[in-house]
Motif scaffolding. Structure first.
Motif, PDB file in Angstrom:
ATOM      1  N   PHE A 860       0.806   7.062  -3.369  1.00  0.00           N
ATOM      2  CA  PHE A 860      -0.558   6.674  -3.725  1.00  0.00           C
ATOM      3  C   PHE A 860      -1.527   7.175  -2.658  1.00  0.00           C
ATOM      4  CE2 PHE A 860       1.916   3.510  -6.083  1.00  0.00           C
ATOM      5  CZ  PHE A 860       1.291   3.564  -7.317  1.00  0.00           C
ATOM      6  N   ALA A 861      -2.733   7.500  -3.095  1.00  0.00           N
ATOM      7  CA  ALA A 861      -3.769   7.923  -2.150  1.00  0.00           C
ATOM      8  C   ALA A 861      -4.158   6.753  -1.256  1.00  0.00           C
ATOM      9  CB  ALA A 861      -4.997   8.442  -2.906  1.00  0.00           C
ATOM     10  N   THR A 862      -4.460   7.062  -0.006  1.00  0.00           N
ATOM     11  CA  THR A 862      -4.832   6.020   0.963  1.00  0.00           C
ATOM     12  C   THR A 862      -6.244   6.219   1.489  1.00  0.00           C
ATOM     13  OG1 THR A 862      -3.872   7.298   2.776  1.00  0.00           O
ATOM     14  CG2 THR A 862      -2.433   5.699   1.683  1.00  0.00           C
ATOM     15  N   ARG A 863      -7.015   7.104   0.848  1.00  0.00           N
ATOM     16  CA  ARG A 863      -8.359   7.378   1.375  1.00  0.00           C
ATOM     17  C   ARG A 863      -9.310   6.205   1.163  1.00  0.00           C
ATOM     18  NH1 ARG A 863      -6.091  12.237   0.136  1.00  0.00           N
ATOM     19  NH2 ARG A 863      -6.101  11.781  -2.068  1.00  0.00           N
ATOM     20  N   TRP A 864      -9.095   5.468   0.075  1.00  0.00           N
ATOM     21  CA  TRP A 864      -9.943   4.292  -0.171  1.00  0.00           C
ATOM     22  C   TRP A 864      -9.319   3.099   0.520  1.00  0.00           C
ATOM     23  CZ3 TRP A 864      -9.855  -0.626  -1.990  1.00  0.00           C
ATOM     24  CH2 TRP A 864     -11.076  -1.204  -2.362  1.00  0.00           C
ATOM     25  N   ARG A 865     -10.109   2.428   1.369  1.00  0.00           N
ATOM     26  CA  ARG A 865      -9.609   1.270   2.103  1.00  0.00           C
ATOM     27  C   ARG A 865     -10.660   0.175   2.081  1.00  0.00           C
ATOM     28  NH1 ARG A 865      -5.364   2.316   5.948  1.00  0.00           N
ATOM     29  NH2 ARG A 865      -4.577   4.439   5.683  1.00  0.00           N
TER      30      ARG A 865
END
Length: 1009
Positions: A860-865
């Motif tokens: 999964f992408a981790t750019r959004w936090r």
């Protein structure tokens, strides 16, 4: 009634009533996935340390997840505003459950509407307490985004699951109790598949204080189970999901099985020496009950994954209870009972503690070895393990050497007295795959964004090289089932694991920006004419593809009453007789029918068909205009009658255009224009003398001419002697209006509506000019996205490139030369998949390859936090819970409650805007678009300026009933002069942002005037 310490003996759970673990995923400190978790537990390092810098816990130690604030809302179709309001435990569960379902070999979308149960064990409710601490920040999403009850319900909602859904809170035993309930639901047929989960995220410090004041907290923040140094609990985080199915069902469907749960039990301490104090008798009873239910003897239990918190009292009572239930008190043991606890590595994960132990043991069963994990210290001699025939596990324990009857136990005990125990055994031995794979598989991978696709390509590339060659096709099939549904797509055909790994590495590093497939391609089939035949054509495909083999045999069987011999055998024998017209035409028909049927079975449903001369017969069958038996009779009669004609004619290919040869042909009554294939690609046919005279004039005019090697002058007046006999043979063939557009090369366009390719049509076709260029023009009036040439080698593909209407349309050929086989067929399917086709993958594989091979989990992408957005009241609450903390975490200089990548449906997310922005002036001619945009942005998490007025509330912005109520509330706040709005009256305006603005403007205009 007096209390008894003797466990009741429940009915054993027979093998057919056992529960299989068919999929799993997890994330624990230092281990973002199951493979990393198993490696961690085989090492010597623990994961206790200080909190990550994104946390607002000051000075505390424990075992923390590094990326608990990371989430991939776009992949799951969740707006960033909704994601920001969600408990991080919800987010972790969604992604972990998605990967666990894929690990079963099942696409999560396939579970929609199914009787799948969700059972979540959790005890942390920090997020809800922090969210409710700020009344001004409460929205409808506060209710759906927090609270333990929503953990299971969010998962069921997101995946559209219809089985039981409940969150279990029995404190530290929550997740193992959830597994017990899930097993019982399967046993009682409440669900077909169950997702049993555990999750724990440490946000507040209230529980730290409780542990400290109760004397239960470890000074260094680390659990040291059964060690002399044990001084209490060290807190930890984690999430785990196991997918469960009845064992007999799993075996029947060929599901992969990690391990088998043979028995489980849950009980309560009752009134012990304090509500937090463990109870020896109750622990003994729950272990015994699970063992008896599993049908196991005490000596069969070789290892117990203990609760093992590392408190002096808790460790002692647990050892005494295990001695009572499984140790020397039950009789002599040949091998000592081995003990261990995962808490030594990842801390006490509280509500997820039972799941941490269960996943460890499921992986141990799968790999055949219990990992010793980091040693917590020196063995506590006061426990007397040796005299109880017990030992702490210090070296890997080889379960495989213990035999199939070996069992292990997993314990989890709750702070309030609820105890749970499971007994596990190894998976049933699977039979080795027999036979050879039918064809190279197509390995597929997809993601929602190009960046995510590249990330996943790298992960899969690293694993592909270690795949056993016997599993390669099955691995490809697994990827088709579970990794092919997202819009950004990749596909490759590989014959070896090494080739696959190289293709994945290359794609990850050099692949141009992948374009998301927006709609399914429209594919036209073009059927080759006579001249493409050769001895042994499609032999490699016949050998390697059972699907093609079956269809070629079907065509051969349909032809045999008229040919007198099996055409497919003649083709495959490599006989030169294939060049005789009486054999050529049935052979080409059989090959083309089989190729087309193979492709349609693989999901390539043609939007239109076109055939060149003899190719029209197979085209008509595929289009539904002819039955196979009728077409076979016509083709066989046609070829036989043509071969019986006197030889002596010829055919001439010329670069001249049709209009440039017609006057020459008109002077030769025994010659004709046989085919107009493309600009400058015309074929003449007739008697040899006439053709010689025409050739001389053409070459004098500068046109190049090439005689063709043929037995007869097809599509010329020399065919007329056979027409009566053919018409008589064709009598009775009525045909039918094609179900698929049939572009006739006799008419140079589509058949008229309700017209059928009947006996008259096929008789007319024999001497008629093949108007291929005109028919292609009509085919491309509404151009297909692709054209697939159906024939033993590509002949029409070169012509299509010269026809203006077809130029630029990709032309694909499943057969390119004599060596073409299953790989070339698979490459066509792979190309069309990348361009948006969803093939029928199952038909590509042999029966022995229709099994699941586990893949590395989706990245999964981790750019959004995001943590909880900051509000003054919440900041004060957090400050009270964690001195020196801040309410909003930071990451790379960005406030992480703000979105850092596009949210789903084209809406970019950001922190919620304040509702005190100045309103735009209102007049009778304008619309309050700015105000409406701001309100919508507050709900979906976007910048107001990025919200176009044409965005639709339902289709584009994903509004649901909760969001509509929030919209109504916010509109009333922003435009108080409206008073209370009527939602039923609003509904007709809730089409787009612009239509809502017009509605609001209409309400405001009288006030403005």
């Amino acid at each position: 009634m007096p209390r008894t310490d003797t466990a009741a003996a429940p009915d054993p759970m027979p093998g057919s009533r056992a529960v299989a673990v068919v999929g799993l995923d997890c994330a624990f400190p230092g281990a973002p996935d199951p493979a990393a978790y198993y490696r961690l537990l085989n090492g010597t390092e623990h994961t206790v340390g200080t909190p990550p810098p994104t946390r607002f816990r000051a000075g505390a130690t424990g075992a923390f997840l590094a990326d608990a604030d990371a989430f991939d809302p776009g992949f799951l179709g969740i707006s960033t505003a909704e994601a920001s309001a969600m408990d991080p435990q919800q987010r972790l569960l969604l992604q972990c459950a998605w990967r666990a379902v894929e690990d079963c070999g099942v696409p999560p979308s396939e579970l929609a509407g199914s009787r799948t149960g969700t059972y979540v064990g959790a005890m942390s409710d920090d997020w809800a307490r922090l969210s409710l601490a700020d009344p001004a920040g409460i929205t409808p999403r506060t209710g759906t985004g927090s609270g333990r009850s929503m953990l299971a319900n969010r998962l069921a909602y997101q995946l559209d699951l219809r089985g039981p859904s409940l969150t279990v809170d029995t404190a530290c035993s929550s997740s193992l109790v959830a597994v017990h309930l899930a097993c019982n639901a399967l046993l009682t047929d409440e669900c077909d598949l169950a997702l049993a989960c555990g999750v724990n995220i440490v946000l507040g410090t209230a529980l730290d204080r409780i542990y400290q004041q109760a004397g239960l907290a470890a000074a260094d923040g680390r659990c040291k189970p059964f060690a002399t140094e044990a001084d209490g609990i060290g807190r930890g985080e984690g999430v785990g999901v196991v997918a469960l199915r009845m064992l007999d069902e799993a075996v029947r469907h060929g599901d992969p099985v990690y391990a088998v749960i043979h028995g489980s039990a849950v009980n309560q301490d009752g009134r012990s020496n304090g509500i937090m104090a463990p109870h020896r008798a109750a622990q003994r009873e729950v272990v015994t009950a699970a063992r008896v239910r599993a049908g196991a003897e005490p000596e069969q239990i070789r290892y117990v994954e203990a609760h093992g918190t590392g408190t002096a009292l808790g460790d002692l009572i647990e050892v005494l209870a295990l001695d009572d239930a499984l140790g020397a008190r039950q009789g002599p043991r040949q091998a000592p009972l081995a003990l261990g606890s995962v808490k030594a590595a990842v801390g006490h994960t509280e509500g997820a503690a039972g799941m941490a132990g269960l996943v460890k043991m499921v992986l141990a069963m799968h790999h055949g070895t219990v990992p010793p994990g980091p040693q917590p210290g020196t063995e506590n001699g006061q426990l007397g393990l040796a005299k109880r025939r017990m030992e702490l596990l210090a070296e890997p324990l080889r379960l495989a050497a213990e035999g199939p009857g070996c069992r292990v136990g997993v314990s989890s005990f709750g702070m309030g007295g609820t105890n749970a125990h499971l007994v596990l055994g190894p998976a049933p031995r699977s039979r080795p795959a027999a036979g050879q794979q039918a064809a190279p598989g197509v390995f597929t991978l997809s993601a929602d964004t190009p960046e995510a696709l590249r990330d996943n390509l790298r992960v899969q590339a690293a694993a592909a090289d270690t795949t056993p060659e016997r599993d390669l096709a099955a691995l490809c099939r697994t990827s088709n089932r579970v990794r092919s549904a997202q819009p950004c797509r990749f596909a490759t055909v590989a014959g070896t694991p090494r080739e696959l790994a190289e293709a994945l590495h290359t794609a990850a590093d050099t692949m141009p920006e992948p374009v998301a497939a927006t709609e399914e391609p429209s594919v036209a089939f073009a059927f080759t004419g006579q001249g493409a035949q050769y001895p042994g054509m499609t032999a490699a495909l016949y050998t390697g593809s059972p699907l093609y083999r079956g269809f070629l045999q079907d065509a051969s069987a349909a032809l045999r009453p008229w040919t007198g011999e099996p055409v497919h055998e003649l083709i495959l024998d490599g006989s030169e007789r294939v060049h005789r017209t009486g054999v050529t035409q049935p052979a080409l028909f059989a090959v083309e029918y089989a190729l087309a049927r193979t492709l349609t079975e693989l999901g390539l449903r043609p939007c239109a068909v076109i055939g060149h001369s003899i190719g029209e017969f197979a085209a008509a069958v595929i289009a539904g205009g002819l039955e196979l038996a009728d077409a076979a009779r016509l083709v066989a009669k046609r070829g036989a009658l043509m071969e019986a004609l006197p030889e002596g004619g010829g055919m001439l290919a010329t670069r001249a255009r049709a209009r440039e040869v017609r006057t020459l042909v008109a002077d030769e009554p025994l010659c004709a224009v046989a085919a107009v294939n493309a600009p400058g690609a015309t074929v003449l046919s007739g008697d040899l003398a006439g053709l010689a005279r025409i050739r001389e004039q053409l070459e004098r005019g500068g046109f190049r001419c090439t005689p063709l090697t043929v037995s007869h002058a097809f599509h010329s007046p020399l065919m007329e002697p056979m027409l009566e006999a053919f018409a008589e043979a064709a009598d009775g063939v009525r045909g039918a209006p094609p179900r698929i557009p049939f572009h006739s090369t006799v008419h140079g366009g589509p058949l008229a509506e309700q017209a059928a390719p009947d006996a008259a049509y096929w008789t007319e076709q024999i001497p008629a000019t093949v108007l291929f260029e005109e028919a292609v023009g009509s085919l491309c009036a509404e151009p297909p996205t692709h054209i697939v040439e159906i024939g033993p080698k590509p002949v029409l593909t070169g012509l299509l490139r010269r026809i203006t209407a077809a130029r630029g349309i990709p032309a694909l050929a499943p057969c390119r030369n004599a060596d073409s086989g299953p790989r070339q067929l698979a490459e066509v399917v792979a190309r069309l998949y990348q361009d948006g086709l969803d093939p029928e993958w199952e038909r590509l594989y042999a029966d022995t390859d229709r099994r699941t091979v586990r893949m590395p989990p989706h990245v999964f992408a981790t750019r959004w936090r995001s943590w909880q957005p900051a509000h003054p009241a919440r900041s004060a609450a957090l400050a009270g819970l964690a001195p020196g903390g801040t309410a909003c975490s930071k990451s790379s200089g960005e406030q992480t409650s703000r979105a850092q990548e596009p949210a789903p449906r084209g809406v970019r997310g950001t922190a919620r805007q304040a509702t005190t922005d100045p309103q735009p002036p209102i007049n009778g001619q304008g619309q309050p678009l700015t105000g409406i945009r701001t309100v919508v942005a507050e709900i979906v998490g976007g910048e107001p300026t990025e919200l176009d007025e044409n965005l639709r509330f339902y289709d584009d912005l994903g509004f649901d009933s909760v969001m509509l109520m929030e919209l109504k509330h916010r509109l009333e706040e922003r435009f108080p002069e409206l008073g209370e709005l009527s939602l039923p009256e609003m509904l007709s305006s809730l089409v787009s942002i612009g239509s809502l603005a017009a509605y609001v403007c209409g309400l405001l205009t009288p006030a403005a005037v």
